[in-house]
Write a protein that holds these residues in place. Structure first.
Motif, PDB file in Angstrom:
ATOM      1  N   ARG A   1       0.797  -1.222   0.000  1.00 22.35           N
ATOM      2  CA  ARG A   1       0.000   0.000   0.000  1.00 22.35           C
ATOM      3  C   ARG A   1       0.831   1.273   0.000  1.00 22.35           C
TER       4      ARG A   1
ATOM      5  N   TYR B   1       1.733   6.172  -7.242  1.00 23.14           N
ATOM      6  CA  TYR B   1       0.563   6.858  -7.801  1.00 23.14           C
ATOM      7  C   TYR B   1       0.729   8.371  -7.708  1.00 23.14           C
TER       8      TYR B   1
ATOM      9  N   ARG C   1      -3.761   5.309 -12.113  1.00 24.36           N
ATOM     10  CA  ARG C   1      -3.917   4.155 -11.230  1.00 24.36           C
ATOM     11  C   ARG C   1      -3.373   2.867 -11.841  1.00 24.36           C
TER      12      ARG C   1
ATOM     13  N   ASN D   1      -9.701  16.054  -2.722  1.00 27.68           N
ATOM     14  CA  ASN D   1      -8.746  15.055  -3.206  1.00 27.68           C
ATOM     15  C   ASN D   1      -8.287  15.406  -4.610  1.00 27.68           C
TER      16      ASN D   1
ATOM     17  N   ILE E   1      -5.983  18.477  -4.578  1.00 28.76           N
ATOM     18  CA  ILE E   1      -4.641  18.127  -4.086  1.00 28.76           C
ATOM     19  C   ILE E   1      -3.884  17.350  -5.158  1.00 28.76           C
TER      20      ILE E   1
ATOM     21  N   PHE F   1       3.244  12.764   2.608  1.00 29.38           N
ATOM     22  CA  PHE F   1       2.323  11.620   2.551  1.00 29.38           C
ATOM     23  C   PHE F   1       2.934  10.344   3.104  1.00 29.38           C
TER      24      PHE F   1
ATOM     25  N   TYR G   1      -6.110  13.501   2.554  1.00 24.70           N
ATOM     26  CA  TYR G   1      -5.997  13.151   1.141  1.00 24.70           C
ATOM     27  C   TYR G   1      -6.148  11.656   0.974  1.00 24.70           C
ATOM     28  N   ARG G   2      -7.088  11.253   0.130  1.00 21.81           N
ATOM     29  CA  ARG G   2      -7.331   9.831  -0.093  1.00 21.81           C
ATOM     30  C   ARG G   2      -7.222   9.530  -1.579  1.00 21.81           C
ATOM     31  N   ARG G   3      -6.400   8.555  -1.881  1.00 26.79           N
ATOM     32  CA  ARG G   3      -6.284   8.137  -3.271  1.00 26.79           C
ATOM     33  C   ARG G   3      -7.285   7.020  -3.532  1.00 26.79           C
ATOM     34  N   ASP G   4      -7.752   6.973  -4.762  1.00 28.30           N
ATOM     35  CA  ASP G   4      -8.708   5.933  -5.129  1.00 28.30           C
ATOM     36  C   ASP G   4      -7.925   4.677  -5.528  1.00 28.30           C
ATOM     37  N   LEU G   5      -7.355   4.020  -4.542  1.00 25.69           N
ATOM     38  CA  LEU G   5      -6.458   2.889  -4.804  1.00 25.69           C
ATOM     39  C   LEU G   5      -6.804   1.726  -3.906  1.00 25.69           C
ATOM     40  N   GLU G   6      -6.660   0.536  -4.434  1.00 25.21           N
ATOM     41  CA  GLU G   6      -6.818  -0.660  -3.599  1.00 25.21           C
ATOM     42  C   GLU G   6      -5.672  -1.606  -3.921  1.00 25.21           C
ATOM     43  N   VAL G   7      -5.190  -2.261  -2.894  1.00 21.90           N
ATOM     44  CA  VAL G   7      -4.231  -3.345  -3.143  1.00 21.90           C
ATOM     45  C   VAL G   7      -5.048  -4.624  -3.215  1.00 21.90           C
TER      46      VAL G   7
END
Lengths: 214, 347
Positions: A53, A60, A66, A147, A150, A170, B53-59
């Motif tokens: 992660r 990213y 993505r 989001n 940013i 981050f 801040y949240r990324r649109d990501l999944e592992v």
């Protein structure tokens, strides 16, 4: 706002605080790496689980796509697997892994520049976001839009500043770790970080309401 | 420190990168200088925004599948894994105890010496018995009973500080033995002096505002719940060998108490739990790491304990800085209910 989950939180694992005085953690990572070096694939899977992660988040932030971030994360771990034995005894594994991730991301960005396929998220694109921005009654920009703002502001930074900003803000790395990962001197990274903060502040401020003043 | 010295160091201060002396000096300046304090507050708020801040990501599992597939392809091309020399393997086998290699080697040497000494003692004892038997049979023709070791505990059980460890087939099961024997310890109210110390300070609250009100009946129940949790954690700590985990659990205890006792400050519209939120995020990160370490090392009591703490840390970390009454109450209710339940799960 997306809730923080345990999977999200583990992304903060690379914080310096997680390693400081953390004998249990360091030995566990060391133990996993030692086992993985001896061909223990289960140990490598646990390493992947622990670091996937933060690595994918970092990549990213650098490449802004993505699917590309997923591919480059794969590449990072495959390279790490192949080169585990070259890891110096006593070296911090996460710093080494992020060094690989940085190289992989930069190679990709270089290739895209050569191809001319990079879509620049420039000032206009960031300004355009404001037309779709939604505000809560108290003036706060809703989280989804924030989001995007940013992300857009991050993409507008030059590569060095984006690298340093991402690792510090981050990924919560120390200056020392960032210097090791990037190969930059500490004075250079401090300067880049300071300038990155100013630029981010300038880009984000117009979109923040009364509740989120910067 | 003057303002012109303070400003250039502000980024590093926020980043936690200043040395101790500079840190203290700057902190002292911020306490006295309004404009620098305002600058610091801006930077701090900025950090808060980035923290959201949240990324649109999944592992996804597919990612690991892809990595594994590529590794399998690469394997034939890689040199065989090197097996470390025996000495290094022995030292690494003890690495989990966190000893330095030199100390580990010294510990091994000590073990060898102790083992040799024990062996020598047994040999001498057996010689003595053989001599005694020879003398006895010569003199009186009687058999001599072998010496009995005294104070031998029944196999598989040892008692320690009121906590009984039942070792069954290598499993460690936490049990709590009260004065009456193998009783499950229920919520026992803390002694009076502790209860007094825990009684929160009552503040005047304007009912027209959305502050979380003081609720005496809930307070006493919460106190009992936290006391029960204290017992649970104390008992679990006795079984949790890892000092690092014990320190972490103590910090979580303090956080939960702080969260339980948080009150709206006079004049404020809602409860300010920003401190608890920040602490919770840090502790959550640590909790996950320690839990995984416990899993890897097979420390079941530690893993279970850390598992039970994680949901609270997540919920507090996910609160807004100024949450509503209901949001806070629901977490406190769960703390009250599930800590009792958790105490009942202790065996």
């Amino acid at each position: 706002m997306k809730r923080l989950t345990a999977a999200d939180a583990i992304g903060l694992e690379s914080r310096p605080g997680a390693h400081r005085g953390a004998g249990t953690l360091m030995n566990s990572s060391e133990e996993l790496v030692t086992r993985a070096r001896r061909g223990d694939d289960e140990a490598f899977r646990l390493i992947f689980e622990r670091y996937a992660r933060p690595v994918i988040s970092f990549i990213y932030d650098m490449v802004e796509e993505r699917e590309l971030a997923e591919e480059l994360t794969q590449e990072t771990f495959v390279r790490a697997y192949k080169n585990l034995r070259s890891l110096r005894e006593g070296a911090r594994f996460s710093t080494w892994l992020f060094g690989i991730a940085k190289n992989v991301a930069r190679e990709s960005l270089r290739a895209r520049r050569r191809d001319g396929s990079r879509i620049c998220l420039d000032e206009q694109a960031v300004l355009d976001l404001s037309s779709d921005a939604s505000y809560a009654p108290d003036g706060r920009l809703l989280d989804k839009e924030l989001n995007g703002v940013i992300q857009g502001a991050l993409g507008a930074l030059d590569e060095d500043k984006r690298l340093v900003f991402t690792l510090k803000v981050f990924q919560q790395r120390s200056y020392e770790e960032i210097a090791e990962i990037t190969g930059f001197s500490v004075p250079k990274l401090k300067t880049d970080l300071h300038r990155a903060r100013i630029e981010m502040r300038r880009r984000i401020s117009p979109y923040l309401g009364a509740g989120n003043e910067v | 420190m003057k303002c012109e010295e303070c400003a250039p160091l502000m980024d590093e201060y926020v980043d936690g990168e200043l040395d101790r002396k500079a840190n203290e000096s700057l902190a002292a300046h911020l306490a006295a200088c309004r404009s620098c304090a305002a600058l610091y507050e801006e930077l701090r708020q900025e950090q808060e925004i980035y923290a959201h801040y949240r990324r649109d990501l999944e592992v996804t599992p597919a990612l690991w599948t892809a990595v594994r597939a590529r590794i399998e392809e690469e394997k034939p091309l890689l040199p065989p894994a090197t097996v470390a020399p025996l000495g290094r393997r022995l030292i690494n086998a003890f690495a989990f105890t966190r000893f330095s290699p030199a100390l580990t080697a010294a510990a091994l040497a000590l073990l060898v010496v102790v083992g040799a000494a024990l062996g020598l003692v047994r040999y001498l004892n057996s010689r003595e018995r053989a001599d005694d038997s020879a003398v006895a049979s010569k003199g009186e023709g009687k058999a001599v009973d072998p010496p009995r070791s005294s104070d031998t505990a029944p196999p598989g059980r040892s008692k320690e500080d009121g906590v009984e460890r039942n070792k069954r087939d290598g499993e460690r099961v936490i049990s709590v033995a009260g004065k009456g024997g193998d009783n499950v310890r229920k919520n026992t109210p803390p002694p009076a002096s502790v209860e007094t110390a825990r009684r929160p300070v009552r503040r005047a609250v304007d009912p027209a505002r959305e502050a979380v009100p003081f609720e005496p009946e809930r307070e006493s129940v919460m106190s009992a719940a936290v006391a029960g949790a204290d017992d649970l954690l104390q008992n679990a700590q006795q079984d949790v060998d890892d000092a690092e985990t014990a320190r972490h659990v103590e910090r979580v205890q303090l956080l939960l108490r702080s969260f339980r006792n948080a009150r709206a400050v006079e004049g404020a519209h809602a409860l300010d739990v920003s401190y608890e939120k920040r602490q919770s995020r840090e502790l959550l990160n640590r909790n996950i790491v320690l839990r995984r370490d416990a899993e890897i090392s097979g420390n079941v009591p530690a893993r279970e304990l850390l598992d039970s703490l994680e949901p609270y840390l997540l919920d507090i970390a996910n609160l807004r800085d100024k949450p509503s009454r209901d949001e806070v109450r629901s977490i406190r209710e769960r703390m009250r209910r599930q800590e009792i339940v958790a105490a009942l799960h202790v065996r």
